[in-house]
Write an enzyme that holds these catalytic residues in place. Structure first.
Site, PDB file in Angstrom:
ATOM      1  N   HIS A   1       0.832  -1.205   0.000  1.00 40.70           N
ATOM      2  CA  HIS A   1       0.000   0.000   0.000  1.00 40.70           C
ATOM      3  C   HIS A   1       0.868   1.258   0.000  1.00 40.70           C
ATOM      4  CE1 HIS A   1      -3.424  -2.581   1.779  1.00 40.70           C
ATOM      5  NE2 HIS A   1      -3.296  -2.719   0.482  1.00 40.70           N
TER       6      HIS A   1
ATOM      7  N   LEU B   1       0.985   5.840  -0.921  1.00 38.82           N
ATOM      8  CA  LEU B   1       0.441   7.119  -1.374  1.00 38.82           C
ATOM      9  C   LEU B   1       1.566   7.753  -2.183  1.00 38.82           C
ATOM     10  CD1 LEU B   1      -1.510   9.576   0.848  1.00 38.82           C
ATOM     11  CD2 LEU B   1       0.103  10.389  -0.834  1.00 38.82           C
ATOM     12  N   GLU B   2       1.281   8.114  -3.423  1.00 38.08           N
ATOM     13  CA  GLU B   2       2.359   8.502  -4.328  1.00 38.08           C
ATOM     14  C   GLU B   2       2.068   9.837  -5.009  1.00 38.08           C
ATOM     15  OE1 GLU B   2       4.440   5.226  -6.562  1.00 38.08           O
ATOM     16  OE2 GLU B   2       3.506   6.205  -8.257  1.00 38.08           O
TER      17      GLU B   2
ATOM     18  N   HIS C   1      -3.274   3.877  -2.768  1.00 36.13           N
ATOM     19  CA  HIS C   1      -3.545   2.435  -2.877  1.00 36.13           C
ATOM     20  C   HIS C   1      -3.692   1.873  -1.469  1.00 36.13           C
ATOM     21  CE1 HIS C   1      -1.871  -1.845  -3.900  1.00 36.13           C
ATOM     22  NE2 HIS C   1      -3.179  -1.832  -3.900  1.00 36.13           N
TER      23      HIS C   1
ATOM     24  N   PRO D   1      -1.709   0.748 -10.887  1.00 35.95           N
ATOM     25  CA  PRO D   1      -0.493   1.225 -10.229  1.00 35.95           C
ATOM     26  C   PRO D   1       0.724   0.412 -10.655  1.00 35.95           C
ATOM     27  CG  PRO D   1      -1.808  -0.084  -8.699  1.00 35.95           C
ATOM     28  CD  PRO D   1      -2.598   0.023  -9.976  1.00 35.95           C
TER      29      PRO D   1
ATOM     30  N   SER E   1       4.935  -0.454  -9.704  1.00 40.13           N
ATOM     31  CA  SER E   1       5.639  -0.628  -8.435  1.00 40.13           C
ATOM     32  C   SER E   1       6.333   0.694  -8.131  1.00 40.13           C
ATOM     33  CB  SER E   1       6.640  -1.764  -8.558  1.00 40.13           C
ATOM     34  OG  SER E   1       7.573  -1.441  -9.556  1.00 40.13           O
TER      35      SER E   1
ATOM     36  N   HIS F   1      -4.769  -5.353 -12.546  1.00 42.43           N
ATOM     37  CA  HIS F   1      -4.806  -4.432 -11.398  1.00 42.43           C
ATOM     38  C   HIS F   1      -3.436  -3.900 -11.032  1.00 42.43           C
ATOM     39  CE1 HIS F   1      -2.988  -7.406  -8.867  1.00 42.43           C
ATOM     40  NE2 HIS F   1      -3.281  -6.800  -7.749  1.00 42.43           N
TER      41      HIS F   1
ATOM     42  N   SER G   1       1.126  -4.787 -11.669  1.00 39.46           N
ATOM     43  CA  SER G   1       2.114  -5.378 -12.556  1.00 39.46           C
ATOM     44  C   SER G   1       2.325  -6.856 -12.275  1.00 39.46           C
ATOM     45  CB  SER G   1       3.417  -4.599 -12.498  1.00 39.46           C
ATOM     46  OG  SER G   1       3.505  -3.826 -11.356  1.00 39.46           O
ATOM     47  N   GLY G   2       2.002  -7.318 -11.065  1.00 39.30           N
ATOM     48  CA  GLY G   2       2.132  -8.750 -10.798  1.00 39.30           C
ATOM     49  C   GLY G   2       3.509  -9.134 -10.328  1.00 39.30           C
TER      50      GLY G   2
END
Lengths: 473, 140
Positions: A200, A202-203, A231, A370, A372, A396, A398-399
């Site tokens: 999680h 905040l960016e 996120h 989002p 990374s 959702h 990049s995995g």
């Protein structure tokens, strides 16, 4: 063996394992498929054994090994003979992403980024054991469970327009707070208004590239603009709700004679008391998460206004990527009411759906993906093609490709932080060791994942956002 | 016999815990779970918590036990490093009483590597041959 349907669709045949009711479909490129563990494909096949599953058990291009459903899994169950499963939602109910757009230009904000990140880190509690600035009563918590982001706006955290730019208007109907245990309340109360830990964040971001100027205008995005991405999810409240109901549904499986390949797929037939109770509790957690992201948005706006005065920061959109929802879709030529489970998958409705906010109805809903910490995030636009292919769903994130254990062996939190700073990305983290687990290299390249979705026509690229500053749990 | 071992898993934490008795296995499983988050040798035994649980079989009791510890960790904002587990088995159920030793989380001293959100039932197993083994995957 998977059957290649086309360059981006790989089918898990119905005889891949015993008991499959429908085939599986993985929406992915060959390169990305090569990174997918065999266990993930087994999980797609396991989901296909659940009663009442419609069309296919699906996985998005960011698919990776989960528990129960794969991460990136999408499955829809018919109302008349289907099931609902907490394994298809996950513990972090309504973990999701929202994007705020500012009127600020990156070049004006850039010098302030270090202080901004510090303020955001201080004002928006994150990390393990962090205490919220909010002190809600049990009654207020109940109201938030019922009304979601609307409750937060009523309390002065944000404006009405925020709700109009939020999936489900920030409130999933059917929440039943009486199905939320005391334990879930006890975990949820002190954590209401906190970001959490793990992935999680905040960016603070800069809009780096616009791919589709017309749609970008509709979404209010332009090159060089500052945006903020949040996120997070339903915190301990959601985790406990899932834990509680997973145990109930494990028993229900025996009662209703459902044969499961994996106990995490515990479920109950739709319409049974167990299914109704879980849905009511899950919706309450989803609403908690929307209220949580709304409160955090308000505090983000406060921090920005300290530095830049009265600056508008409108909500572009807010998406849930761990949730089960009742939606209507065409199946075999007729309109069906389905319980669509998206676990690590984002709804990506195109212009034909009335669920899309009016402001975006002519183009489709914003789909927020989002990246990374070191890699770009993307804004896409949902397309009607997704309704045919994926029950209106896209990826959702990049995995993950590297395990946490391996990440910790390979990277050190401090080094990760220093490397990001070299790239101009300032990170503050409550637990520096967690940075190693979240190093950019542990994820698939977000660009490749997004390209698959774009090329399939599920959701098309609108904008690329690059990180400038990150506050992490 | 080692108390526990971690197994490879891409997104989450998978472990096996062992014991000569079910009590020892449950204690070691708890220790494994907290070791996934923190070096438990650095956790002081300043307080004792008590837990009482029951379940229709050992497997469900084991799930409740680990889930209860996640709950306590979250609401008590505390971390634990030693577990004394007592079990009583009757015809219809298993009962557990445990004493848990640890301390409240102190951000200056405790460095966490991850946070366990929940215990999954994915590949959850309790088995018995010459010793007891349990396996689970934690959502982190």
């Amino acid at each position: 063996m998977l059957n290649k349907v086309n360059d981006y669709i790989f089918e898990v045949p119905i005889d891949f394992r015993q008991g499959m009711r429908v085939p599986g479909r993985i929406f992915i490129s060959q390169d990305l498929l090569n990174m997918v563990e065999s266990g993930t494909i087994d999980q797609v096949a396991n989901v296909a054994t659940l009663p009442g599953i419609a069309k296919y058990s699906m996985a998005m291009p960011d698919a990776h090994l989960g528990y129960g459903f794969p991460i990136g899994g999408v499955a829809a169950f018919r109302e008349e003979d289907g099931v609902i499963s907490p394994g298809g939602v996950g513990f972090d109910i309504n973990c999701g992403v929202r994007l705020l757009r500012s009127e600020l230009l990156a070049r004006d904000v850039f010098p302030e980024v270090p202080l901004l990140v510090e303020s955001l880190f201080k004002d928006i509690p994150s990390g393990l054991g962090s205490k919220s600035r909010l002190h809600v009563s049990d009654q207020e918590l109940t109201e938030a469970f019922l009304a979601g982001a609307g409750w937060a706006v009523e309390q002065g955290y944000g404006v009405q327009a925020d709700l109009e730019h939020c999936e489900e208007n920030g409130c999933l109907a059917g929440a039943d707070p009486s199905q939320v245990s005391d334990k879930a309340r006890k975990r949820g109360r002190p954590q209401f208004g906190t970001l959490g830990s793990g992935n999680h964040f905040l960016e603070i971001q800069r809009v780096e590239k616009i791919y589709d100027p017309d749609v970008a205008r509709q979404f209010g995005l332009f090159e060089g603009q500052i945006t903020v991405m949040i996120h997070c999810g339903s915190r301990g409240a959601g985790h406990q709700i899932c834990t509680d109901h997973l145990q109930v549904l494990s028993q229900a499986v025996r009662k209703y004679g459902i044969d499961l390949p994996d106990r995490q797929l515990a479920c109950a037939p739709l319409g049974t008391p167990e299914a109704n109770r879980y849905f009511g509790a899950m919706a309450a957690a989803a609403n908690y998460a929307w209220a949580n992201r709304q409160i955090i948005s308000h505090w983000t706006r406060e921090v920005f206004s300290k530095y830049f005065g009265e600056v508008r920061m409108d909500l572009v959109y807010d998406v849930a990527h761990n949730v089960a929802k009742i939606e209507e879709h065409d199946v075999d030529g007729s309109r069906k009411k389905l319980y669509v489970h998206r676990k690590g998958a984002t709804r990506a409705f195109g212009p034909s759906r009335e669920e899309v906010p009016l402001a975006y109805r002519s183009v489709g809903q914003p789909v927020l993906i989002p990246g990374s910490m070191g890699t770009p995030s993307y804004v896409l636009c949902g397309q009607d093609r997704a309704l045919d292919l994926t029950f209106g769903s896209a990826c959702h994130g990049s995995g993950r490709i590297m395990s946490r254990t391996q990440a910790k062996k390979t990277f050190q939190g401090k080094q990760v932080k220093a490397n990001l700073l070299k790239k101009g990305i300032r990170v503050m983290a409550a637990e520096p060791a967690i940075l190693a687990e979240e190093a950019p290299e542990v994820y698939k390249p977000s660009r490749e994942v997004v390209d698959v979705v774009h090329n399939l026509g599920i959701a098309t690229k609108v904008a690329q956002l690059v990180p400038l500053g990150v506050s992490k749990g | 016999m080692k108390p526990f071992e971690f197994l490879e898993h891409t997104a989450d934490v998978k472990f096996r815990a062992f014991g000569l008795t079910p009590e020892e296995m449950l204690g070691n499983a708890a220790l494994a779970m907290f070791n996934a988050m923190i070096d438990t040798s650095k956790v002081r035994e300043e307080r004792v918590w008590e837990v009482d649980l029951s379940g229709p079989d050992l497997e469900q009791l084991a799930y409740s036990w680990l889930s209860e510890l996640v709950y306590l960790f979250d609401v008590e904002v505390a971390v634990f490093s030693r577990f004394e587990v007592h079990l009583v088995q009757s015809e219809s159920e298993w009962k557990l009483h445990a004493r848990i030793f640890g301390e409240e989380i102190d951000g200056r001293r405790h460095a966490f590597e991850c946070q366990v959100k929940a215990v999954t039932l994915h590949q959850f197993e309790v088995s018995h041959n010459d010793h007891w083994t349990m396996q689970t995957i934690l959502d982190v």
